[in-house]
Design an enzyme around this catalytic site. Structure first.
Site, short mmCIF file in Angstrom:
data_model
loop_
_atom_site.label_atom_id
_atom_site.label_comp_id
_atom_site.label_asym_id
_atom_site.label_seq_id
_atom_site.Cartn_x
_atom_site.Cartn_y
_atom_site.Cartn_z
N GLU A 119 -28.24 -32.40 -46.53
CA GLU A 119 -28.32 -31.63 -45.82
C GLU A 119 -29.73 -30.98 -45.39
OE1 GLU A 119 -28.76 -27.46 -44.17
OE2 GLU A 119 -29.35 -28.17 -45.97
N ASP A 134 -27.00 -31.57 -51.96
CA ASP A 134 -28.32 -31.78 -52.48
C ASP A 134 -29.28 -30.67 -52.59
OD1 ASP A 134 -28.01 -31.62 -49.41
OD2 ASP A 134 -30.22 -32.40 -49.22
#
Ligand SMILES: [Zn+2]
Length: 408
Positions: free
Chosen positions: A173, A80
């Site tokens: 994350e 991400d």
């Protein structure tokens, strides 16, 4: 073999921003789409045990090549990109042989050595930047690309001996949930490395101990005209508490190993007020002292008012992985050696934040963090020099070989 640069650009163009408001896991469907493609690619380059689970984690294996009874190592990166800045329609630009001058991008964005002098370390190198309208997402697509490129290289190089290697790719994350469903047991590694650091050479095995504190203040609202000896103004009590914390222990006055109290939110009126802080310190003792200090301030306030006007709630968030890495310092040594072999000078420093590796370390998977090569993460000034990416791939390959010379 696809070059790491091309692979990175291909990943960077895919939209994988995570969303802190989301209730789903992963937080965005687009991360799942990326993970599906990634799983297919890992199968194509010859990984085995490739698996995408319901939470959006991809795990894969590089089978052992002629070496047994050595530690099983792993490499981890997140797919991400930060919700802090747009990660949609990313158009990476390659600046060939950077000339040391300001790089002008769209939207009036300039990467100027006056503001970012570290870019001068890469004069003469080719650098990848954004087009000025988005972040680049080298955090952490560079890490993903470097791991996959190293994997492809190891799978194709029959002459390189190594033990079994596990690869793990995580969603979310950037919103602090990267390891919520990471199955350390299934991953099965003895130790691993996150590729999620910044500039070339970075090697990190220390991060903050972290807690969140919330103080609720109950005031007593009375007409101000007849308030004498009756009114308790909750907002002013909040102000009093804030003033009792040492100003030198704020983020804007601290660096390196100095911890802080960071006031993140404040709201209030006469009747009630609420103040939130995050508390950070690398040192566990100092961290505990900070929590105690805030608690004792609240106690003092309550004593002064002769009743409970303030209530404090402190929640531990994560801990410094140093406590878990110290007993296995050889893991850091391997990374250091791998860098030196690649001609990269290791720059060991403490992270002033958290890292996925910290949580994994506490879950039983010691997991220092190594560089991916990028700078200025989470915004349009992000850039990554191509030679730094190539070195990161080399470091991964070197780690694989060094670990294969160890006894399990
Ligand atoms: Zn990252």
């Amino acid at each position: 073999m696809e070059k790491v640069t091309e692979r990175f650009i291909r990943y960077a163009k895919q939209y994988t921003t995570s969303n802190p408001e989301s209730e789903t896991y992963p937080s965005t469907e687009r991360q799942m789409v990326f993970m599906q493609k990634l799983a297919d690619e890992l199968r194509e380059i010859g990984c085995s045990e490739v698996e995408l689970d319901e939470f959006g984690y991809v795990m894969a294996t590089i089978p052992a090549n002629g070496v047994e009874n050595v530690p099983l190592i792993g490499f981890v990166a997140h797919v991400d990109t930060s919700p802090d800045f747009s990660g949609e329609n990313v158009q990476p630009q390659i600046i060939e042989k950077y000339d040391g001058l300001a790089i002008h991008l769209k939207n009036g964005v300039s990467i100027d050595p006056k503001d970012f002098p570290e870019i001068l370390n890469y004069t003469g190198q080719s650098i990848i930047t954004t087009d000025g309208t988005t972040l680049l997402g080298a955090d952490d697509k560079a890490g993903v690309a470097e791991i996959v490129s190293a994997a492809e290289f190891l799978l194709k190089s029959k002459e390189i001996r190594h033990g079994k290697i596990r690869l793990g790719f995580t969603p979310d994350e950037e919103i602090g949930k990267g390891t919520d469903h990471f199955d350390v047991k299934k991953f099965g590694a003895d130790f691993a490395f996150t590729l999620d650091g910044g500039e070339i050479g970075e090697l990190e095995f220390e991060n903050f101990n972290a807690a969140g504190a919330k103080i609720k203040i109950h005031g007593r609202s009375v007409h101000p005209g007849s308030a004498k000896d009756k009114m308790i103004n909750a907002s002013l009590v909040a102000h009093q508490i804030i003033a009792m914390l040492p100003p030198s222990e704020r983020p804007e006055h601290t660096e390196k190993y100095e911890g802080f109290f960071h006031l993140t939110d404040i709201k209030g009126n006469v009747e009630k007020a609420e103040v939130s802080w995050i508390i950070r310190d690398h040192d566990l003792l100092k961290f505990e002292e900070k929590k105690k200090l805030l608690t004792s301030i609240v106690q003092k306030i309550n004593l002064d008012y002769g009743k409970t006007v303030a209530e404090i709630e402190i929640t531990d968030q994560y801990f410094n992985m140093r406590q878990k890495i110290e007993p296995v310092m050889y893991v850091v040594e391997i990374a250091k050696q791998a860098m030196l072999q690649a001609g990269v000078e290791p720059k060991i420093k403490a992270i002033r934040g958290g890292t996925d590796g910290a949580r994994l370390s506490y879950d039983g998977l010691p997991c220092p963090n190594i560089f991916v090569g990028g700078h200025n993460f989470h915004g349009p000034y992000e850039f990554i020099p191509i030679p730094s990416m190539i070195k990161a791939v080399e470091v991964i390959v070197n780690i694989a070989q060094l670990a294969s010379k160890m006894k399990k």
